[in-house]
Write a protein that holds these residues in place. Structure first.
Motif, PDB file in Angstrom:
ATOM      1  N   ALA B 136       2.476  88.511  87.605  1.00  0.00           N
ATOM      2  CA  ALA B 136       1.054  88.834  87.412  1.00  0.00           C
ATOM      3  C   ALA B 136       0.591  89.920  88.384  1.00  0.00           C
ATOM      4  N   GLY B 137       1.535  90.444  89.187  1.00  0.00           N
ATOM      5  CA  GLY B 137       1.198  91.528  90.096  1.00  0.00           C
ATOM      6  C   GLY B 137       0.560  91.069  91.395  1.00  0.00           C
ATOM      7  N   ILE B 138       0.690  89.787  91.708  1.00  0.00           N
ATOM      8  CA  ILE B 138       0.113  89.279  92.956  1.00  0.00           C
ATOM      9  C   ILE B 138       1.192  89.292  94.035  1.00  0.00           C
ATOM     10  N   PRO B 139       0.969  89.999  95.147  1.00  0.00           N
ATOM     11  CA  PRO B 139       1.971  89.992  96.209  1.00  0.00           C
ATOM     12  C   PRO B 139       2.090  88.604  96.841  1.00  0.00           C
ATOM     13  N   VAL B 140       3.331  88.176  97.059  1.00  0.00           N
ATOM     14  CA  VAL B 140       3.577  86.848  97.614  1.00  0.00           C
ATOM     15  C   VAL B 140       4.307  86.987  98.943  1.00  0.00           C
ATOM     16  N   VAL B 141       3.855  86.247  99.947  1.00  0.00           N
ATOM     17  CA  VAL B 141       4.583  86.146 101.210  1.00  0.00           C
ATOM     18  C   VAL B 141       4.978  84.687 101.371  1.00  0.00           C
ATOM     19  N   THR B 142       6.274  84.420 101.587  1.00  0.00           N
ATOM     20  CA  THR B 142       6.681  83.039 101.813  1.00  0.00           C
ATOM     21  C   THR B 142       6.685  82.770 103.304  1.00  0.00           C
TER      22      THR B 142
END
Lengths: 346, 339
Positions: B136-142
């Motif tokens: 969905a184009g959302i940047p994710v940081v784990t």
């Protein structure tokens, strides 16, 4: 009207359609669900969007399947505290057989269904045989399964979770049945929602349209009288425990195929949410009264509230307070209607 | 798990209904007051480069901590502090159950969050949800756990400490302290990261036995550790993986009349005091404040300046050893909930 009432036997008296609606056990929960739905639709932007709807339906679905089964059991006058842990046990059996012994997923699922039915039957048999409250017996099963889950998982895998379902034989077809998704309006809907609706429909039909349904109400309402008029009390109750276990198997299967892994401590504490959802849906804790649709709606209230609070962006520290207050409100609405229903019935 | 939950039906008087309504109203007001600060308008000058997203950035932080866990409270404080300083709206949510956590990620996607920060104690269960967020184009940081799968799932970076490395560090430090037999206390049955810590300690130390306890029941934690110490008198060190459990372990060691040293992962004010007073040997600090603070900063920089940090490698926040030599410096910060 007064004249008619004198001549007709009160059991044959005609009730107004509105009254007939009001005495339904699920009516209170339906109103509660409407209230929660309206509240979050107004308060948040995303609750009504396709993505929002799919999120809270998803949350309600697996809870709903269990709540409906637990509702049947509660109408039959019993509790099952092992239901939550059972969702993990069945998932673990499936996952261990499939990933460690390389069984085809379908056979693994079948084996875990057998396992679930055996434990369910054991629960029922112990309760009926000993006459102990099911609260105590299933509490024992709950603790035993919890230990078994962790012990066996660590013994077999050396870790606390079983993963790797994705690469097992038959994953694709089993995954399609239990964990596929449908895209509607740009949002991903889980197939578990369909299972939930289907299970609710079958349970409702069973409860309201079959002899077994009458038996369930009878054994929960007055077990002794039921036995005296020839209702097979033991068989009915054991069957109810097995149904709950089978529902736990369904949820366990859905979870293991969707998340492709099972954690040994999954499901613990969920059993109370099932009971709460059933009670919100109009089940009496004393048995003999309740509805499957109501329990499904109770689960819907839960799912909408849990996700709605997140949508609203309220501080997470207060989450349980919000959840508790909203559930209390739903139960109060429900209670008010049940009182009215009891007056109407008299 | 308490066993005495009972549901009782009683007469619901009008007054009670009124009180419930009042409580609901109060709760709602509290919620409104607690949502966090309103975003500051973008300060300073500087023209916005063309094409850059503007407006308030909303970041969803989704952890697997249980509510009330002191460790995750510091992560939350870090995320919220970064949010305040950078004008980012931070929504913190937590669910210990992996399925619920996956739904929280779905929820954030449905809300069209500007960025997602997620701890992956069970990466498999989060795979689909995290992928959907990335799609969905959302940047994710784990953060925290799940380092080894972070890149595979499409996260821009991982912020945490390597559990195995931290475990080895604990094992080494205990070995240097002259200990011979270690009890490693695991407090969450389903958490793979905790097992990795004990494994790491075993690798570096040798003789390490695991003990399973349930963190939600402190009495049980204490009596089980006491029981283990009583059963095996040769245990001369207890390694706990959580500060609350460390406090229980210290009491258990005292009750058992054992001379075992206690060391722990993670810090809180009690641990600081215990190290100062010599009741705890050392603590391994993963500086989890950074696991809340840095991802929010990274996501802000990613949106405003397309920066990525770590170059595909995890950004390590620990382990740092806190012992008698440096406890006073660190201690002054732990009291305010940032260490």
């Amino acid at each position: 009207m007064a004249v008619v009432a004198h001549t007709v036997d009160e059991r044959l008296a005609r009730t107004r359609p509105l009254d007939r609606l009001l005495v339904r056990p699920e009516l209170g929960s339906l109103l509660g669900a409407l209230a929660v739905f309206a509240f979050f639709s107004v308060v948040t932007d995303q609750f009504l969007s396709a993505g929002g709807v799919s999120t809270w339906l998803d949350d309600s679905a697996t809870l709903g399947i269990m709540a409906v089964a637990v509702a049947l059991l509660m109408v039959g006058g019993e509790f099952d505290l092992s239901a939550g842990v059972m969702t993990a046990s069945t998932g673990l059996v499936t996952a261990i057989l499939a990933t460690q012994l390389n069984w085809n997923v379908w056979w693994a699922l079948l084996a875990s269904l057998v396992f679930a039915l055996v434990v369910g039957a054991l629960n029922g048999w112990l309760v009926m045989r000993t006459g102990l409250p099911s609260f105590i017996v299933t509490l024992g099963t709950f603790l035993a399964l919890q230990g078994l889950n962790l012990g066996v998982t660590k013994l077999v895998t050396g870790t606390v979770q079983v993963s790797g379902m994705r690469s097992t034989e038959g994953y694709a077809s089993a995954g399609f049945v239990f964990a596929s998704t449908v895209n509607v309006g740009g949002a991903t809907f889980q197939v578990s929602v369909l299972w939930w609706l289907g299970f609710t429909a079958v349970a409702t039909w069973l409860l309201l349209r079959t002899r077994l349904g009458n038996w369930i109400f009878a054994v929960g309402g007055a077990a002794t009288s039921a036995r005296q008029v020839g209702v097979p009390v033991v068989r009915t109750k054991v069957l109810l425990f097995m149904t709950t276990a089978a529902a736990a198997w369904l949820v366990g299967g859905i979870n293991v195929l969707r998340y492709t892994s099972v954690q040994a401590n999954q499901g613990i504490g969920q059993e109370f949410f099932y009971i709460i959802a059933a009670v919100i849906g109009g089940c009496l804790l004393t048995g003999g009264f309740g509805s499957a649709v109501g329990a499904a709606v109770g689960a819907l209230i839960f799912g909408m509230t849990r996700q709605g609070i997140v949508f609203a962006g309220w501080n997470n520290d207060w989450f349980m307070l919000f959840l508790g207050v909203m559930l209390l409100a739903a139960v109060l609405v429900n209670n008010a209607f049940r009182r009215r229903a009891e007056r109407v019935r008299r | 798990m308490t066993s005495n939950r009972s549901a009782r039906r009683g007469p619901a008087g009008r007054r009670r209904v009124g009180a419930a309504a009042a409580l609901a109203a109060a709760a709602t007001l509290l919620a409104a007051g607690c949502t966090g600060p309103a975003a500051a308008p973008p300060g300073g000058g500087g023209a916005t480069p063309p094409g850059a997203a503007t407006g308030e950035l909303r970041v969803a932080v989704i952890s697997h901590g249980t509510p009330g866990d002191s460790f995750w409270d510091v992560v939350k404080n870090g995320a919220e502090a970064a949010g305040r300083q950078l004008g980012v709206k931070v929504d913190y949510n937590a669910a210990a159950d992996p399925a619920s956590q996956a739904r929280l990620v779905d929820n954030a996607v449905a809300q069209k969050a500007g960025g997602i920060v997620v701890s992956m104690a069970n990466p498999d269960a989060l795979r689909d949800s995290v992928r959907r967020a990335v799609d969905a184009g959302i940047p994710v940081v784990t953060i925290n756990s799940g380092e080894e799968r972070s890149q595979e799932f499409g996260a821009i970076t991982h912020v945490g400490q390597s559990e195995g490395v931290a475990g080895e560090r604990a094992g080494e430090t205990l070995r240097r302290a002259g200990r011979t037999n270690v009890l490693c206390v695991i407090h969450e049955a389903g958490n793979a990261g905790l097992n990795q810590r004990c494994e790491g300690a075993r690798k570096a130390f040798g003789s390490v036995r695991d003990l399973q306890v349930d963190i939600s029941n402190p009495t049980d934690v204490q009596s089980r550790i006491k029981g283990a110490l009583g059963t095996d008198g040769s245990i001369d060190a207890v390694l706990t993986l959580n500060p609350q459990v460390a406090a229980n372990a210290v009491s258990a060691v005292r009750d058992a009349g054992s001379s075992a040293a206690v060391a722990t992962f993670d810090l809180n004010a009690d641990v600081i005091n215990a190290i100062r007073e010599g009741r705890l040997l050392f603590a391994l600090d993963q500086q989890q404040y950074l696991q809340g603070y840095l991802p929010v900063t990274f996501l802000k920089l990613y949106r405003d300046n397309a920066n990525t940090v770590g170059g595909g490698r995890p950004v390590l926040t620990g382990p740092g050893v806190v012992d008698k030599s440096n406890v006073d410096t660190v201690g002054s910060y732990a009291g305010r909930g940032t260490r």
